[in-house]
Write an enzyme that holds these catalytic residues in place. Structure first.
Site, PDB file in Angstrom:
ATOM      1  N   ASN A 152       0.848  -1.111   0.011  1.00 58.04           N
ATOM      2  CA  ASN A 152       0.056  -0.043  -0.083  1.00 58.04           C
ATOM      3  C   ASN A 152       0.799   1.321  -0.056  1.00 58.04           C
ATOM      4  O   ASN A 152       0.656   2.329  -0.726  1.00 58.04           O
ATOM      5  CB  ASN A 152      -0.998   0.104   1.141  1.00 58.04           C
ATOM      6  CG  ASN A 152      -0.460  -0.190   2.196  1.00 58.04           C
ATOM      7  OD1 ASN A 152       0.748  -0.732   2.657  1.00 58.04           O
ATOM      8  ND2 ASN A 152      -1.058   0.490   3.565  1.00 58.04           N
ATOM      9  N   GLY A 228       1.513  -5.758   7.607  1.00 51.00           N
ATOM     10  CA  GLY A 228       0.543  -6.311   6.893  1.00 51.00           C
ATOM     11  C   GLY A 228      -0.552  -6.739   7.732  1.00 51.00           C
ATOM     12  O   GLY A 228      -1.184  -6.003   8.536  1.00 51.00           O
ATOM     13  N   SER A 229      -1.327  -7.717   7.143  1.00 54.45           N
ATOM     14  CA  SER A 229      -2.539  -8.011   7.805  1.00 54.45           C
ATOM     15  C   SER A 229      -2.396  -8.784   9.075  1.00 54.45           C
ATOM     16  O   SER A 229      -1.336  -9.632   9.341  1.00 54.45           O
ATOM     17  CB  SER A 229      -3.269  -9.133   6.734  1.00 54.45           C
ATOM     18  OG  SER A 229      -2.654 -10.237   6.483  1.00 54.45           O
ATOM     19  N   GLU A 250       2.983  -4.248  12.753  1.00 47.05           N
ATOM     20  CA  GLU A 250       2.131  -3.298  12.530  1.00 47.05           C
ATOM     21  C   GLU A 250       1.083  -3.934  11.520  1.00 47.05           C
ATOM     22  O   GLU A 250       1.199  -4.148  10.476  1.00 47.05           O
ATOM     23  CB  GLU A 250       2.934  -2.055  11.874  1.00 47.05           C
ATOM     24  CG  GLU A 250       2.357  -0.716  11.833  1.00 47.05           C
ATOM     25  CD  GLU A 250       1.318  -0.478  10.790  1.00 47.05           C
ATOM     26  OE1 GLU A 250       0.053  -0.920  11.005  1.00 47.05           O
ATOM     27  OE2 GLU A 250       1.932  -0.217   9.756  1.00 47.05           O
ATOM     28  N   CYS A 284      -3.705   1.521   6.665  1.00 51.04           N
ATOM     29  CA  CYS A 284      -3.947   0.881   7.859  1.00 51.04           C
ATOM     30  C   CYS A 284      -4.627   2.053   8.933  1.00 51.04           C
ATOM     31  O   CYS A 284      -5.432   1.420   9.739  1.00 51.04           O
ATOM     32  CB  CYS A 284      -2.889   0.312   8.742  1.00 51.04           C
ATOM     33  SG  CYS A 284      -1.453   1.231   8.686  1.00 51.04           S
ATOM     34  N   GLU A 381     -11.473  -4.965   8.497  1.00 46.99           N
ATOM     35  CA  GLU A 381     -11.063  -4.026   8.017  1.00 46.99           C
ATOM     36  C   GLU A 381     -11.255  -3.889   6.328  1.00 46.99           C
ATOM     37  O   GLU A 381     -10.901  -4.863   5.753  1.00 46.99           O
ATOM     38  CB  GLU A 381      -9.490  -4.100   8.127  1.00 46.99           C
ATOM     39  CG  GLU A 381      -8.878  -2.801   7.689  1.00 46.99           C
ATOM     40  CD  GLU A 381      -7.108  -2.903   7.889  1.00 46.99           C
ATOM     41  OE1 GLU A 381      -6.696  -4.017   7.693  1.00 46.99           O
ATOM     42  OE2 GLU A 381      -6.777  -1.745   7.976  1.00 46.99           O
TER      43      GLU A 381
HETATM   44  P1  NAD Z   1      -2.268 -10.911   2.606  1.00 44.99           P
HETATM   45  O1  NAD Z   1      -2.587 -11.068   4.233  1.00 44.99           O
HETATM   46  O2  NAD Z   1      -2.254 -11.896   1.675  1.00 44.99           O
HETATM   47  O3  NAD Z   1      -0.848  -9.861   2.624  1.00 44.99           O
HETATM   48  C1  NAD Z   1      -0.748  -9.083   3.598  1.00 44.99           C
HETATM   49  C2  NAD Z   1       0.886  -8.536   3.341  1.00 44.99           C
HETATM   50  O4  NAD Z   1       1.608  -9.679   3.686  1.00 44.99           O
HETATM   51  C3  NAD Z   1       1.289  -8.488   1.818  1.00 44.99           C
HETATM   52  O5  NAD Z   1       2.379  -7.602   1.717  1.00 44.99           O
HETATM   53  C4  NAD Z   1       1.946 -10.006   1.626  1.00 44.99           C
HETATM   54  O6  NAD Z   1       2.976  -9.912   0.625  1.00 44.99           O
HETATM   55  C5  NAD Z   1       2.632 -10.156   2.823  1.00 44.99           C
HETATM   56  N1  NAD Z   1       2.341 -11.727   3.417  1.00 44.99           N
HETATM   57  C6  NAD Z   1       1.587 -12.578   2.983  1.00 44.99           C
HETATM   58  N2  NAD Z   1       1.957 -13.815   3.680  1.00 44.99           N
HETATM   59  C7  NAD Z   1       3.056 -13.723   4.313  1.00 44.99           C
HETATM   60  C8  NAD Z   1       4.064 -14.744   4.828  1.00 44.99           C
HETATM   61  N3  NAD Z   1       3.630 -15.762   5.256  1.00 44.99           N
HETATM   62  N4  NAD Z   1       5.324 -14.002   5.185  1.00 44.99           N
HETATM   63  C9  NAD Z   1       5.427 -12.783   4.880  1.00 44.99           C
HETATM   64  N5  NAD Z   1       4.786 -11.842   4.412  1.00 44.99           N
HETATM   65  C10 NAD Z   1       3.795 -12.269   4.046  1.00 44.99           C
HETATM   66  O7  NAD Z   1      -3.393  -9.839   2.214  1.00 44.99           O
HETATM   67  P2  NAD Z   1      -3.461  -8.850   0.744  1.00 44.99           P
HETATM   68  O8  NAD Z   1      -4.587  -9.281   0.212  1.00 44.99           O
HETATM   69  O9  NAD Z   1      -2.002  -8.533   0.320  1.00 44.99           O
HETATM   70  O10 NAD Z   1      -3.966  -7.555   1.832  1.00 44.99           O
HETATM   71  C11 NAD Z   1      -4.989  -7.680   2.532  1.00 44.99           C
HETATM   72  C12 NAD Z   1      -5.042  -7.028   3.885  1.00 44.99           C
HETATM   73  O11 NAD Z   1      -3.693  -7.007   4.416  1.00 44.99           O
HETATM   74  C13 NAD Z   1      -5.507  -5.871   3.802  1.00 44.99           C
HETATM   75  O12 NAD Z   1      -7.164  -5.836   4.132  1.00 44.99           O
HETATM   76  C14 NAD Z   1      -5.284  -5.289   5.158  1.00 44.99           C
HETATM   77  O13 NAD Z   1      -5.995  -5.533   6.339  1.00 44.99           O
HETATM   78  C15 NAD Z   1      -3.745  -5.761   5.303  1.00 44.99           C
HETATM   79  N6  NAD Z   1      -2.584  -4.950   4.847  1.00 44.99           N
HETATM   80  C16 NAD Z   1      -2.309  -4.213   5.929  1.00 44.99           C
HETATM   81  C17 NAD Z   1      -1.498  -3.140   5.550  1.00 44.99           C
HETATM   82  C18 NAD Z   1      -0.896  -2.160   6.774  1.00 44.99           C
HETATM   83  O14 NAD Z   1      -0.318  -1.156   6.266  1.00 44.99           O
HETATM   84  N7  NAD Z   1      -1.025  -2.556   7.804  1.00 44.99           N
HETATM   85  C19 NAD Z   1      -0.798  -3.174   4.163  1.00 44.99           C
HETATM   86  C20 NAD Z   1      -1.368  -4.145   3.418  1.00 44.99           C
HETATM   87  C21 NAD Z   1      -2.199  -5.082   3.672  1.00 44.99           C
END
Ligand code: NAD
Length: 478
Positions: A152, A228-229, A250, A284, A381
């Protein structure tokens, strides 16, 4: 206009292709493949681990003054490249060009802030019980870091981790975002070009779960940081726990906004509409659950809708566009599903609620009124351009609704009452609370959450502490 570059890995000071082939990079506004990304294989991971260990050896011996000077040089290089990097960020992520410029400029500020912090990683002298004893607390860099950063804010999410780690004297492997790789690589390149020792900063892309499980398990890595998530954060916390690694998380949020009857309602609508739809809501700390006190409700809804009507949706490279596409098609389908479910749960669709066009991930800015708390979007979210507006009567009711979810990252409130401000500051379960303005995410202020939003802070003086290990040394003199 910049041409979109292919992205390589950086291992031990050398840019290289990956052992596992390449991945495509897609422009979310046009759905065209615009570039290729090197995908790391096992050998790349092993080499990166050796490199980050050697990098730590060299970087921790570099004085804090020199580290700060090299970081300032990286900031200067990045500042000189804003116009080159911003269109690349827009092409891969979708955000409007001005927001992309803001992102690079804010990364420059973050690096400069942490360069100064490098010189202030003070320890302590503790008064001893005997005259011939000296008791010191020394702050040491925790060791090589593995950082995982999302799509993002491909630059800003990475720069917080890189700058704090390097300022503390740690070396780092960044596993960047595969969907938006080139801008993150441009950030890393500024550090490499500044002349940091080889291996002090490394960059990998590939299969996230394979890379994270391999790096976290390695005895070389001493600290993990993830943005991330919540679901992935919990998984990584489990792995980090198994290997006794420190971790900063975070994660997701679902920010409440409490607008009280005594607030500057028009001002609140303006500042919150800007933040809600910035980066198409993929933030986020995006305000999402708007709770407005009864007397202010109608005015707030009208003012907020008026602000939303001024947004111009389109390809972020076009000059007057203020909201770009969603960064990937997962968000597009999520917005459609969440909105449909909200309407089934009584949500009144004031505006938006649907995809725009049939090419590119464009979703209209959306306002839903009075959606039942049982609807999915009131609990998960949305991470997209959807705002939920409901009414409340008393402060207690609003605070209880704000605290209803397991998240606690950001919260916002608008009121002129000092008592209400104090009550909110005492009772809202959140890592960050911004009252009467959008005042979060500055380099000098801590950033992070509580509950399912994670733990540990990035930014501010707290940011560098996450990469420092206190060591207690007591000496009895002869
Ligand atoms: P996702 O849960 O698959 O991935 C989220 C992030 O984590 C991505 O950058 C992905 O590359 C990374 N990731 C996934 N599995 C991983 C692993 N096993 N080890 C290391 N990194 C890993 O979901 P998505 O579709 O990419 O994003 C959806 C949700 O993620 C959003 O709805 C939001 O809640 C969250 N998100 C939060 C932020 C933030 O700034 N906190 C940023 C991006 C996504």
């Amino acid at each position: 206009m910049s041409i979109y570059p292919d992205t390589d890995l950086l291992v031990g000071g050398q840019w290289r292709s990956g052992g596992a082939g390449v991945l495509d990079v897609v422009n979310p506004a046009t759905e065209e493949v615009i570039g290729k990304l090197a995908k790391a294989g096992r050998q790349d991971l092993d080499d990166a681990l050796q490199a980050v260990a050697a990098g730590f050896d060299a970087w921790r011996r570099t004085s804090a003054y020199e580290r700060a000077a090299l970081m300032r040089k990286a900031a200067d290089l990045l500042a000189a490249r804003v116009e080159e990097i911003a269109p690349v960020l827009t092409m891969e992520q979708g955000k409007p060009l001005q927001q992309a410029r803001n992102e690079v400029n804010s990364a420059v500020e973050v690096i400069r802030w942490f360069a100064e912090e490098a010189m202030r990683a003070y320890g302590r002298i503790i008064p001893a019980r005997a005259p011939d004893v000296v008791q010191n607390v020394i702050k040491e860099p925790v060791g090589p870091v593995a950082a995982f950063t999302p799509w993002n804010f491909p630059i800003n999410q990475a720069v917080l981790k890189i700058s704090a780690a390097l300022a503390a004297g740690c070396s780092i492997i960044v596993k960047g975002p595969e969907e938006t790789p080139a801008s993150c690589a441009a950030l890393v390149k500024a550090f490499a070009d500044a002349g940091l020792p080889d291996g002090s900063i490394n960059l990998l892309y590939g299969v996230p779960s394979e890379i994270s499980s391999y790096l976290i398990a390695s005895p070389i890595i001493r600290k993990v940081s993830f943005t991330g998530s919540t679901a992935v954060g919990k998984l990584l916390a489990e792995q980090a726990g198994k290997y006794m690694k420190r971790i900063t998380l975070e994660l997701g949020g679902h920010a409440p906004v409490l607008v009280f009857d005594d607030a500057d309602v028009e001002g609140a609508a303006k500042v919150m509409a800007r933040l809600k739809f910035y980066n198409s809501g993929q933030i986020c700390i995006a305000p999402t659950r708007f709770m407005v006190q009864e007397k202010a409700y109608d005015n707030f809804v009208a003012d907020f809708e008026n602000q939303v009507s001024k947004l111009k949706l389109g390809n972020g490279l076009e000059a007057d566009v203020t909201m770009g596409p969603l960064a990937n098609d997962r968000r597009l389908s999520a917005m459609a599903e969440l909105t449909e479910d909200a309407v089934k749960h009584g949500g009144k669709l004031l505006t938006g609620g649907e995809r725009v066009g049939n090419r590119g991930n464009f979703f209209a800015p959306t306002i839903l009124l009075e959606t039942d708390p049982a609807a999915k979007i009131q609990n998960d979210e949305p991470f997209g351009p959807v705002a939920l507006v409901s009414r409340f009567r008393t402060a207690e009711e609003a605070i209880s609704e704000a605290n209803r979810l397991p998240f606690g990252l950001a919260a916002y409130a608008f009121t002129r009452s000092a008592k209400t401000m104090n009550d909110l500051s005492d009772h809202v379960e959140t890592g960050m609370l911004s009252i009467n303005h959008a005042g979060l995410a500055l380099p000098e202020t801590p950033f992070g959450g509580v509950k399912d939003s994670g733990y540990g802070m990035e930014g501010g003086a707290e940011g560098i502490e996450a990469y420092l290990q206190p060591k207690f040394v007591t000496r009895k003199l002869f």
